[in-house]
Design an enzyme around this catalytic site. Structure first.
Site, PDB file in Angstrom:
ATOM      1  N   GLU A 284       0.716  -1.386   0.144  1.00 36.90           N
ATOM      2  CA  GLU A 284       0.570  -0.289  -0.027  1.00 36.90           C
ATOM      3  C   GLU A 284       1.100   1.361   0.459  1.00 36.90           C
ATOM      4  O   GLU A 284       1.885   1.633   0.293  1.00 36.90           O
ATOM      5  CB  GLU A 284      -0.638  -0.216   1.273  1.00 36.90           C
ATOM      6  CG  GLU A 284      -1.545   1.348   1.361  1.00 36.90           C
ATOM      7  CD  GLU A 284      -2.070   0.759   2.883  1.00 36.90           C
ATOM      8  OE1 GLU A 284      -2.980   1.874   2.835  1.00 36.90           O
ATOM      9  OE2 GLU A 284      -2.139   0.462   3.799  1.00 36.90           O
TER      10      GLU A 284
ATOM     11  N   LYS B  92      -9.376   2.040  -2.712  1.00 34.91           N
ATOM     12  CA  LYS B  92      -9.439   1.849  -0.957  1.00 34.91           C
ATOM     13  C   LYS B  92     -10.846   2.844  -0.685  1.00 34.91           C
ATOM     14  O   LYS B  92     -10.754   3.190  -0.645  1.00 34.91           O
ATOM     15  CB  LYS B  92      -8.053   2.612  -0.360  1.00 34.91           C
ATOM     16  CG  LYS B  92      -8.084   1.541   0.627  1.00 34.91           C
ATOM     17  CD  LYS B  92      -7.005   2.341   1.789  1.00 34.91           C
ATOM     18  CE  LYS B  92      -6.854   1.175   3.365  1.00 34.91           C
ATOM     19  NZ  LYS B  92      -5.743   1.684   4.615  1.00 34.91           N
TER      20      LYS B  92
ATOM     21  N   CYS C 206      -5.451  -3.438   2.059  1.00 38.57           N
ATOM     22  CA  CYS C 206      -5.082  -3.725   3.477  1.00 38.57           C
ATOM     23  C   CYS C 206      -6.689  -3.050   4.443  1.00 38.57           C
ATOM     24  O   CYS C 206      -7.328  -4.111   4.028  1.00 38.57           O
ATOM     25  CB  CYS C 206      -4.406  -1.894   4.176  1.00 38.57           C
ATOM     26  SG  CYS C 206      -4.172  -2.038   5.788  1.00 38.57           S
TER      27      CYS C 206
END
Length: 570
Positions: A41, A113, A153
């Site tokens: 990330e 994300k 994540c």
């Protein structure tokens, strides 16, 4: 499809340097026959970049670095890079936490994300907008098309026991079910926490069960300020057991071959990777602390470290960590005895230094104590006594340590523990001085446990790997078994001022990490007067913690960026 998992250690904000790290990993992956390279990330920025993301010049520089990466990747090798994607026409926060695909001389954004954490140390909604759709990447590899689900994540942290984090209905894993993907890829920058590796693996195994495909979990490694990322990336399939596990607390590059309909074959890594049981929890903790000190020093430009060696267990553990992180030749211990220092403590400090190969110096502080007393007597009407005198000793030592650190250009390591920071059993501008609080997130009882493990036979291979003496005692029984004391007056003990650490630490952990109320603890049988006293000390010491050195975070809730309590409060 052959995947290369590039577990990288970036320097925050070093876009060009991180781009070169990514490109070097891509070259190694290409030599290993990879079709797709995964990086963590925000791998181009390093995590967390914090307010560097607010600088327009860095966003523009990112575009140039991506262009240079694309120019260097002209073949079919696909490269996934963590980036900050500008949101066209949107006001601040005007970015997405995103992933770019680099291939055949071009690059494009392929994932945003969706779940942006704002708890603990995270503050992503300050910088990012949430993505609003699942990401499925289609690639050709091995003579067939692949549909890859992409998550970043937190997008994996969606199980029922975590729904309090995300009370709305967003579930990035569920949204990928209709996409009929072949693999799920999760690119992460997840800081270390004790027991967190098992949680990550459980979440990945649950996602595997829900989607019916293998999950590849790739994590950043390295220390960035107070956060330490442990890597420990892995691949899981339907059985939930990792087929591949990358190294803990070091950079690594692992290869994994996916074959339809599921991944079945494990390939050798370029580093020490295997599907074996992860390291002992004490070893993981030690390696993460060593990595945190090593990276903090290197990334901040320090070549040497200094600490006060008291002969106590806290400074002994910090000395071991520093020697493993920097090499014993680059660590110095300063002994600063007062009239109340015992001969045993001085001997214990010297013996520890010999075992570690540290250089030591001794600066007695009795003359300075006398000079301060003489200077203060006219104002106080008498020589300083009690806490004033005790704090003067600590502040004299802190001043000497800072002076030596300044003169020699070294990083001063603070040796205070979490129990002390919690209740204010520490002195501003004294033992709290330093550039990094190495064990400030370890309760005293944890320190005893880690030191017992260090001195046991089980730690030998780890000690050898870290460049420490592999055999015999390291901390020493004399240090491990003595009653804790700052030796600020004759026969003084920590227990004169504090409850026994075996009683104190569980209360602190409940108040700090579980956010329990004093009423909760009393209802469960704790002594009301003791709970009230500990809770009061915790609250009143907030002003001290606000001025403390950065604390390496290893627990669920550490003092620092994840602890944002007001100083003036009821």
């Amino acid at each position: 499809m052959r995947l290369a998992l590039a577990q990288l250690n970036p320097l925050v904000g070093d876009l060009e340097g991180n781009g070169q790290r990514i490109l070097a990993a891509a070259e190694r992956a290409r030599a290993g026959g990879a079709d797709l390279v995964l990086t963590p990330e925000l791998s181009l920025w390093g995590y967390p970049p914090r307010d560097l993301l607010l600088r327009p010049a860095l966003i523009q520089r990112q575009e140039r670095v991506l262009a240079s990466l694309a120019a260097a990747c002209q073949d079919d090798l696909a490269l996934l890079v963590g980036v900050a994607e500008p949101a066209t026409g949107r006001r601040q926060p005007g970015l997405y936490n995103a992933v770019a695909l680099v291939q055949r001389g071009r690059w494009r954004h392929v994932c945003r994300k969706r779940l942006l954490p704002t708890y603990d140390v995270f503050d992503e909604r300050r910088y990012f907008l949430p993505g609003d759709a699942p990401a499925v990447l289609e690639l050709e590899a091995g003579g067939r098309p692949w549909r890859l689900g992409l998550t970043i994540c937190e997008d994996l942290w969606v199980e029922e026991n975590l729904r309090n984090r995300w009370p709305d209905a967003v579930d990035p894993i569920a949204d990928l079910v209709p996409g009929r993907i072949d693999l799920l890829l999760n690119l992460s920058a997840s800081p270390f926490g004790r027991g967190k590796g098992e949680v990550r693996q459980s979440l990945a195994a649950r996602a595997t069960a829900r989607l019916g495909v293998p999950v590849v979990y790739l994590n950043q490694v390295g220390g960035n300020d107070e956060l330490v990322f442990d890597g420990a990336s892995f691949v899981v399939t339907g059985a939930g057991r990792p087929l591949l596990r990358l190294a803990c607390a070091s950079e690594d590059l692992g290869f994994w071959d996916a074959t339809p309909p599921a991944a079945t074959r494990l390939a050798a890594s370029t580093a020490t990777t295997s599907a074996a049981t992860p390291p002992d929890p004490w070893e993981q903790l030690l390696r993460v602390l060593v990595l945190g000190v090593r990276d903090y020093a290197a990334k901040c430009g320090f070549q040497r470290a200094l600490l006060g060696l008291s002969g106590g267990i806290d400074s002994a553990l910090v000395a071991v960590i520093a020697a493993a992180a920097l090499g014993s030749e680059r660590v110095e211990g300063l002994r600063m005895p007062s009239p109340f220092s015992s001969a045993g403590s001085l001997d214990d400090a010297e013996a520890l230094a010999r075992r570690l190969g540290l250089r030591t110096a001794t600066l007695p502080i009795a003359p300075l104590m006398q000079a301060f007393a003489a200077g203060l007597t006219p104002e106080l009407g008498a020589p300083p006594r009690g806490v004033t005198e005790e704090n003067l000793q600590s502040r004299i030592r802190g001043t000497l340590l800072m002076a030596v650190a300044n003169a020699k250009g070294g990083l001063l390591l603070s040796t205070g523990n979490k129990s002390e920071l919690a209740v204010g059993y520490c002195t501003l501008y004294g033992d709290m001085n330093g550039g990094l609080a190495v064990i400030g997130d370890l309760y005293k009882t944890t320190i005893f446990g880690l030191c017992d493990w260090l001195d046991g036979a089980a730690s030998g291979p780890c000690r050898a790997a870290l460049g420490l003496p592999p055999d015999g005692e390291l901390i020493g029984a004399a240090i491990r078994t003595k009653p804790p004391s700052a030796e600020l007056r004759p026969d003084q003990r920590d227990s004169d001022s504090l409850p026994d650490y075996g009683v104190l630490d569980p209360l602190l952990k409940a108040l700090i990490e579980a956010l329990r109320t004093p009423e909760d603890l009393v209802a469960e049988g704790a002594d009301p007067a003791l709970v009230a006293r500990v809770a009061g000390l915790l609250r009143r010491a907030e002003f001290k913690r606000r001025q403390a050195a950065p604390v390496l975070k290893v627990s669920d809730r550490a003092f620092g960026s994840g602890w944002r309590m007001p100083i003036a409060s009821a």
